[in-house]
Design an enzyme around this catalytic site. Structure first.
Site, PDB file in Angstrom:
ATOM      1  N   HIS A 131      -0.087  -0.766   5.178  1.00 42.01           N
ATOM      2  CA  HIS A 131       1.139   0.010   5.000  1.00 42.01           C
ATOM      3  C   HIS A 131       2.323  -0.890   4.674  1.00 42.01           C
ATOM      4  O   HIS A 131       3.118  -0.576   3.776  1.00 42.01           O
ATOM      5  CB  HIS A 131       1.442   0.820   6.259  1.00 42.01           C
ATOM      6  CG  HIS A 131       2.676   1.655   6.136  1.00 42.01           C
ATOM      7  ND1 HIS A 131       2.708   2.829   5.415  1.00 42.01           N
ATOM      8  CD2 HIS A 131       3.938   1.470   6.614  1.00 42.01           C
ATOM      9  CE1 HIS A 131       3.919   3.341   5.466  1.00 42.01           C
ATOM     10  NE2 HIS A 131       4.694   2.531   6.184  1.00 42.01           N
ATOM     11  N   GLU A 132       2.452  -2.000   5.380  1.00 35.10           N
ATOM     12  CA  GLU A 132       3.612  -2.872   5.201  1.00 35.10           C
ATOM     13  C   GLU A 132       3.619  -3.566   3.841  1.00 35.10           C
ATOM     14  O   GLU A 132       4.685  -3.873   3.303  1.00 35.10           O
ATOM     15  CB  GLU A 132       3.650  -3.930   6.314  1.00 35.10           C
ATOM     16  CG  GLU A 132       3.877  -3.383   7.711  1.00 35.10           C
ATOM     17  CD  GLU A 132       5.274  -2.833   7.907  1.00 35.10           C
ATOM     18  OE1 GLU A 132       6.205  -3.295   7.216  1.00 35.10           O
ATOM     19  OE2 GLU A 132       5.441  -1.921   8.751  1.00 35.10           O
ATOM     20  N   THR A 133       2.443  -3.824   3.279  1.00 32.07           N
ATOM     21  CA  THR A 133       2.360  -4.600   2.036  1.00 32.07           C
ATOM     22  C   THR A 133       1.865  -3.800   0.831  1.00 32.07           C
ATOM     23  O   THR A 133       1.741  -4.367  -0.258  1.00 32.07           O
ATOM     24  CB  THR A 133       1.411  -5.802   2.217  1.00 32.07           C
ATOM     25  OG1 THR A 133       0.074  -5.320   2.450  1.00 32.07           O
ATOM     26  CG2 THR A 133       1.844  -6.688   3.378  1.00 32.07           C
TER      27      THR A 133
END
Length: 268
Positions: A131-133
């Site tokens: 999700h973050e990347t």
């Protein structure tokens, strides 16, 4: 005749025990079994010692095997990692930056993590990494350089002139106080050189693991929702339901791939 029957019974018992230990050639072993150098599953030194391919391998002396051969390496396989990063577009900077080997190398600098990690924890961690990347597409936060992440009231880790502390790496490490504390723990000058996180993939994963061990792992037993709150609490309580649901989808997907139950309390 009685002796012949006894021999047959003993032989069948042996086959039963053998099939219990040797599940399949070329492995695909249960999580608690090792894949031997010859491609069979078992738990003795013949399977978990010299030449062990995967599972809870150990050296001939009985200690955990070198990087890649222990539990973290057997869970985060190249196929599992590729299944995530291959979903990133061809033009993504992270596609030529993040690697499975750099994660394993970073993980092995945290022995408390590498030697005790579970499949559910890996599913949790990689759901957040994804999700973050954007499936390991981004190394740095989008438009991060234009944002101010300097807490001037924090005198323990003062901002260096001209340096930006925006999100970098698989967990998007942000703020001067996090760069300072993380760098101090890893013996790296991240306060003075925050760009190290976006120029060295092993360092990037080490920063993610540092944040994980300090802020996320302590709440793992509370359910996946608690880990969302630990990483980005602003998404919780209706703050960003779309982001929360995306994280949960990734988590469920990876739990399915790794053969574990997601457990309760998935949302926040």
């Amino acid at each position: 005749m009685a002796l012949t029957k006894l021999s047959l019974v003993l032989f069948l018992c042996f086959l039963g025990l053998y099939s219990e230990t040797v599940k399949s050639q070329n492995c695909g072993c249960a999580p608690n079994l090792c894949c031997s150098q010859f491609g069979y599953c078992g738990s003795t030194d013949a399977y978990c010692g010299t030449g062990c391919r995967s599972g809870p391998c150990r050296s001939p002396g009985g200690t955990p095997s070198p990087p890649g051969g222990g539990s973290v390496g057997s869970i985060v396989t190249q196929a599992f990692f590729n299944g995530i990063i291959n979903q990133a577009g061809g033009g993504c900077a992270g596609k030529n930056f993040y690697t499975r080997d750099s994660f394993i190398n970073a993980a092995n600098t945290f022995p408390n993590f590498a030697n005790s990690v579970t499949r559910r924890e890996i599913a949790t961690m990689f759901a957040h990494f994804t999700h973050e990347t954007g499936h390991f597409c981004y190394i740095e936060e989008i438009n991060g350089a234009s944002r101010d992440y300097c807490d001037e009231n924090n005198r323990q880790y003062p901002c260096a002139p001209g340096k930006g502390y925006f999100g970098r790496g698989p967990i998007q490490l942000s703020w001067n106080y996090n760069y300072g504390a993380c760098g101090q723990s890893l013996n790296l000058n991240l306060l003075g050189q925050p760009e190290l996180v976006s120029s060295n993939p092993t360092v990037a994963f080490r920063t993610g693991l540092w944040f994980w061990m300090n802020s996320v792992r302590p709440v793992l037993n509370q359910g996946f929702g608690a880990t969302i709150r630990a990483i980005n609490g602003m998404e919780c309580n209706g703050g960003n339901s779309g982001a929360v649901n995306a994280r949960i989808r990734y988590y469920r997907d990876y739990c399915g791939q790794l053969g574990v139950d997601p457990g309760p309390n998935l949302s926040c």
